[in-house]
Design an enzyme around this catalytic site. Sequence first.
Site, PDB file in Angstrom:
ATOM      1  CG  MET A   1      -1.851  -1.582   3.801  1.00 36.44           C
ATOM      2  SD  MET A   1      -1.012  -1.178   5.341  1.00 36.44           S
ATOM      3  CE  MET A   1      -1.251  -2.688   6.300  1.00 36.44           C
TER       4      MET A   1
ATOM      5  CB  THR B   1       2.357  -4.817   3.935  1.00 42.14           C
ATOM      6  OG1 THR B   1       3.308  -3.909   3.374  1.00 42.14           O
ATOM      7  CG2 THR B   1       1.933  -4.276   5.287  1.00 42.14           C
TER       8      THR B   1
ATOM      9  CB  CYS C   1       7.026  -6.406  -2.493  1.00 44.93           C
ATOM     10  SG  CYS C   1       5.441  -5.595  -2.763  1.00 44.93           S
TER      11      CYS C   1
END
Length: 230
Positions: free
Chosen positions: A10, A83, A197
Amino acid sequence: MKTIGLIGGMSWESSLEYYRIINETTKAKLGGLHSAKIVMVSVDFADIEALQNQERWDEAATAMVVAAQQLERASADCVVLCTNTMHKLAEAIAANISIPFLHIADATAARIQHAGLQTVGLLGTRFTMEEDFYRGRLVKKHRLTVNVPEAGDRATIHRIIYDELCLGIIKLDSKAAVLAIIERLVQGGAEGIILGCTEIELLISPDACDIPLFPTSRVHAETAVEWALA
């Protein structure tokens, strides 16, 4: 060394970085031919992204819990979710396993506090920047002041992450746009910036700014090694 369990995919681009950093850190600490003991469950990000956009978080939580339980059955000693955004489901994951869940925000906060900083800017997906699961943990548990970009800048970052970085696309104009957003956060009082992120680290290097940057995938991966070797 204990076995590190990774929930990846992810996106896989950032999961690859986790695997690399964990092994490089292990080799640096132990020397020789040493590498990390790792078990990984990698999901299909297309499925997860659809659940995110449709606000089907209960189904996403089920997928993450299943992955974490697979790691536990495979004899992992901890779970590392590769993630930031899916840490929205951290409590559900931790509640359904009996091994430790190493939270990315806790690892990041420790680095920020070690650097002696109090006020930081947060970049990430719109979920990470706008909801309370990540920013709120930094504020309430770790007593940090966390600023996020204004709405237009948040939309820009979210688009760059999903439309470019998660597809392995690196654009110089997108890098310039993110650096400009960082500069606006600095002007607003940020002493450091959380690259919240894991894909943003593919675009912005740690030496890209004059102020401290906290690349969360690297911090998280290094923290996992420290835990596994403790």
